[in-house]
Design a protein around this motif. Sequence first.
Motif, PDB file in Angstrom:
ATOM      1  N   ALA A 270     -53.183 -56.121  11.216  1.00 32.22           N
ATOM      2  CA  ALA A 270     -54.455 -56.686  10.781  1.00 32.22           C
ATOM      3  C   ALA A 270     -54.759 -56.190   9.372  1.00 32.22           C
ATOM      4  CB  ALA A 270     -55.559 -56.287  11.743  1.00 32.22           C
ATOM      5  N   ILE A 271     -54.908 -57.120   8.431  1.00 33.29           N
ATOM      6  CA  ILE A 271     -55.101 -56.761   7.023  1.00 33.29           C
ATOM      7  C   ILE A 271     -56.422 -57.305   6.508  1.00 33.29           C
ATOM      8  CG2 ILE A 271     -54.177 -56.994   4.686  1.00 33.29           C
ATOM      9  CD1 ILE A 271     -51.413 -57.204   5.856  1.00 33.29           C
ATOM     10  N   ASP A 272     -57.166 -56.440   5.819  1.00 34.59           N
ATOM     11  CA  ASP A 272     -58.412 -56.839   5.197  1.00 34.59           C
ATOM     12  C   ASP A 272     -58.772 -55.801   4.144  1.00 34.59           C
ATOM     13  OD1 ASP A 272     -60.709 -59.003   6.066  1.00 34.59           O
ATOM     14  OD2 ASP A 272     -61.598 -57.257   5.077  1.00 34.59           O
ATOM     15  N   ARG A 273     -59.652 -56.160   3.224  1.00 34.23           N
ATOM     16  CA  ARG A 273     -60.089 -55.191   2.216  1.00 34.23           C
ATOM     17  C   ARG A 273     -61.251 -54.328   2.699  1.00 34.23           C
ATOM     18  NH1 ARG A 273     -63.038 -59.021  -2.299  1.00 34.23           N
ATOM     19  NH2 ARG A 273     -64.765 -59.699  -0.995  1.00 34.23           N
ATOM     20  N   ASP A 274     -61.857 -54.709   3.827  1.00 32.27           N
ATOM     21  CA  ASP A 274     -63.027 -54.012   4.351  1.00 32.27           C
ATOM     22  C   ASP A 274     -62.584 -52.872   5.271  1.00 32.27           C
ATOM     23  OD1 ASP A 274     -65.355 -53.176   5.634  1.00 32.27           O
ATOM     24  OD2 ASP A 274     -66.173 -55.207   5.797  1.00 32.27           O
ATOM     25  N   ALA A 275     -62.543 -51.662   4.729  1.00 32.32           N
ATOM     26  CA  ALA A 275     -62.074 -50.511   5.494  1.00 32.32           C
ATOM     27  C   ALA A 275     -62.966 -50.235   6.692  1.00 32.32           C
ATOM     28  CB  ALA A 275     -61.994 -49.281   4.594  1.00 32.32           C
ATOM     29  N   ALA A 276     -64.270 -50.441   6.527  1.00 37.94           N
ATOM     30  CA  ALA A 276     -65.192 -50.177   7.636  1.00 37.94           C
ATOM     31  C   ALA A 276     -64.941 -51.133   8.795  1.00 37.94           C
ATOM     32  CB  ALA A 276     -66.635 -50.285   7.151  1.00 37.94           C
ATOM     33  N   ALA A 277     -64.675 -52.397   8.474  1.00 37.15           N
ATOM     34  CA  ALA A 277     -64.387 -53.371   9.528  1.00 37.15           C
ATOM     35  C   ALA A 277     -63.097 -53.006  10.248  1.00 37.15           C
ATOM     36  CB  ALA A 277     -64.302 -54.769   8.938  1.00 37.15           C
ATOM     37  N   LEU A 278     -62.079 -52.633   9.497  1.00 34.88           N
ATOM     38  CA  LEU A 278     -60.807 -52.264  10.110  1.00 34.88           C
ATOM     39  C   LEU A 278     -60.943 -51.014  10.970  1.00 34.88           C
ATOM     40  CD1 LEU A 278     -58.265 -52.893   7.210  1.00 34.88           C
ATOM     41  CD2 LEU A 278     -58.768 -54.367   9.159  1.00 34.88           C
ATOM     42  N   ALA A 279     -61.820 -50.100  10.569  1.00 35.90           N
ATOM     43  CA  ALA A 279     -61.996 -48.863  11.326  1.00 35.90           C
ATOM     44  C   ALA A 279     -62.481 -49.122  12.743  1.00 35.90           C
ATOM     45  CB  ALA A 279     -62.958 -47.935  10.596  1.00 35.90           C
ATOM     46  N   THR A 280     -63.143 -50.266  12.969  1.00 36.76           N
ATOM     47  CA  THR A 280     -63.622 -50.574  14.319  1.00 36.76           C
ATOM     48  C   THR A 280     -62.471 -50.881  15.271  1.00 36.76           C
ATOM     49  OG1 THR A 280     -63.899 -52.962  13.912  1.00 36.76           O
ATOM     50  CG2 THR A 280     -65.758 -51.507  13.347  1.00 36.76           C
ATOM     51  N   MET A 281     -61.269 -51.063  14.718  1.00 37.82           N
ATOM     52  CA  MET A 281     -60.099 -51.336  15.566  1.00 37.82           C
ATOM     53  C   MET A 281     -59.143 -50.149  15.646  1.00 37.82           C
ATOM     54  SD  MET A 281     -59.128 -55.271  14.567  1.00 37.82           S
ATOM     55  CE  MET A 281     -59.293 -55.130  12.785  1.00 37.82           C
ATOM     56  N   SER A 282     -59.553 -49.010  15.137  1.00 40.56           N
ATOM     57  CA  SER A 282     -58.632 -47.879  14.988  1.00 40.56           C
ATOM     58  C   SER A 282     -58.087 -47.349  16.306  1.00 40.56           C
ATOM     59  CB  SER A 282     -59.315 -46.738  14.219  1.00 40.56           C
ATOM     60  OG  SER A 282     -60.445 -46.265  14.945  1.00 40.56           O
ATOM     61  N   THR A 283     -58.786 -47.575  17.391  1.00 40.65           N
ATOM     62  CA  THR A 283     -58.323 -47.046  18.677  1.00 40.65           C
ATOM     63  C   THR A 283     -57.714 -48.124  19.575  1.00 40.65           C
ATOM     64  OG1 THR A 283     -60.505 -47.356  19.691  1.00 40.65           O
ATOM     65  CG2 THR A 283     -60.080 -45.229  18.624  1.00 40.65           C
ATOM     66  N   LEU A 284     -57.595 -49.323  19.074  1.00 41.10           N
ATOM     67  CA  LEU A 284     -57.080 -50.409  19.908  1.00 41.10           C
ATOM     68  C   LEU A 284     -55.569 -50.341  20.045  1.00 41.10           C
ATOM     69  CD1 LEU A 284     -59.125 -53.508  18.686  1.00 41.10           C
ATOM     70  CD2 LEU A 284     -59.548 -52.059  20.676  1.00 41.10           C
ATOM     71  N   ALA A 285     -55.096 -50.532  21.263  1.00 46.62           N
ATOM     72  CA  ALA A 285     -53.658 -50.637  21.479  1.00 46.62           C
ATOM     73  C   ALA A 285     -53.149 -51.925  20.865  1.00 46.62           C
ATOM     74  CB  ALA A 285     -53.354 -50.610  22.981  1.00 46.62           C
ATOM     75  N   ASN A 286     -51.943 -51.888  20.358  1.00 44.99           N
ATOM     76  CA  ASN A 286     -51.242 -53.061  19.812  1.00 44.99           C
ATOM     77  C   ASN A 286     -51.790 -53.544  18.478  1.00 44.99           C
ATOM     78  OD1 ASN A 286     -49.519 -53.179  22.047  1.00 44.99           O
ATOM     79  ND2 ASN A 286     -50.920 -54.519  23.174  1.00 44.99           N
ATOM     80  N   VAL A 287     -52.685 -52.789  17.840  1.00 45.91           N
ATOM     81  CA  VAL A 287     -53.227 -53.203  16.541  1.00 45.91           C
ATOM     82  C   VAL A 287     -52.945 -52.124  15.501  1.00 45.91           C
ATOM     83  CG1 VAL A 287     -55.275 -53.820  15.209  1.00 45.91           C
ATOM     84  CG2 VAL A 287     -55.059 -54.585  17.580  1.00 45.91           C
ATOM     85  N   THR A 288     -52.319 -52.519  14.405  1.00 46.29           N
ATOM     86  CA  THR A 288     -52.118 -51.656  13.243  1.00 46.29           C
ATOM     87  C   THR A 288     -52.911 -52.258  12.093  1.00 46.29           C
ATOM     88  OG1 THR A 288     -49.888 -51.093  13.963  1.00 46.29           O
ATOM     89  CG2 THR A 288     -50.426 -50.666  11.663  1.00 46.29           C
ATOM     90  N   THR A 289     -53.743 -51.450  11.455  1.00 46.20           N
ATOM     91  CA  THR A 289     -54.582 -51.974  10.382  1.00 46.20           C
ATOM     92  C   THR A 289     -54.071 -51.516   9.023  1.00 46.20           C
ATOM     93  OG1 THR A 289     -56.105 -50.089  10.519  1.00 46.20           O
ATOM     94  CG2 THR A 289     -56.613 -52.018  11.879  1.00 46.20           C
TER      95      THR A 289
END
Length: 199
Positions: free
Chosen positions: A57-76
């Motif tokens: 998962a790629i985006d410029r919004d670090a805060a948005a990506l941080a909401t997925m930091s603990t999800l299995a199967n997702v690399t930000t």
Amino acid sequence: MTDTAVRSAEVHGTGAPSSWLVRWAHLIPSGARALDLACGHGRHARWLASRGVHVSAIDRDAAALATMSTLANVTTLVADLEHGPWPLAEGVTYDAVVVTNYLHRPLFPRIVASVAPGGVLIYETFAQGNERHAKPSNPLFLLAPGELLDVAREAGLRVAGFEDVTLVAPRAACVQRVCATRAAPGENPGGAALYEPAA
């Protein structure tokens, strides 16, 4: 929203996945590798990951990506897709590439090149006519008639579905959406693109 990023917090957050993605998700098997480009808060990354897909998962919004930091199967990966270098190594491809509510035309070659042999591109964003309903309204950030279809054809992808439609929900919007595949080794690459007409 910046004048070069086409996003909507209402439909680009953590709500239900796009009906277009859901419609073609059978082409993305469990265990596949997917790229969710300009993913925002990751509604599609989350949904795909819940189906056993490994998502970058790629985006410029670090805060948005941080909401997925603990999800299995997702690399930000935090990256400015419009003002920085392409964030992926040359030649890296994915079984599925998903782009929704985002348009930056200089990335078209990178996006289609990221579709692996046997892989699928699922792309949906705003089109001309949307200025009658809401933002984005700048014609620079609205697809011309048939533009996504042309992008897929010019990349040698086989078009499984294409629509250029006005949606009524979750809000009125003019969108184009394409689902296109790249032939796997040994497959017929296809001739003229065939697609399902808009309903």
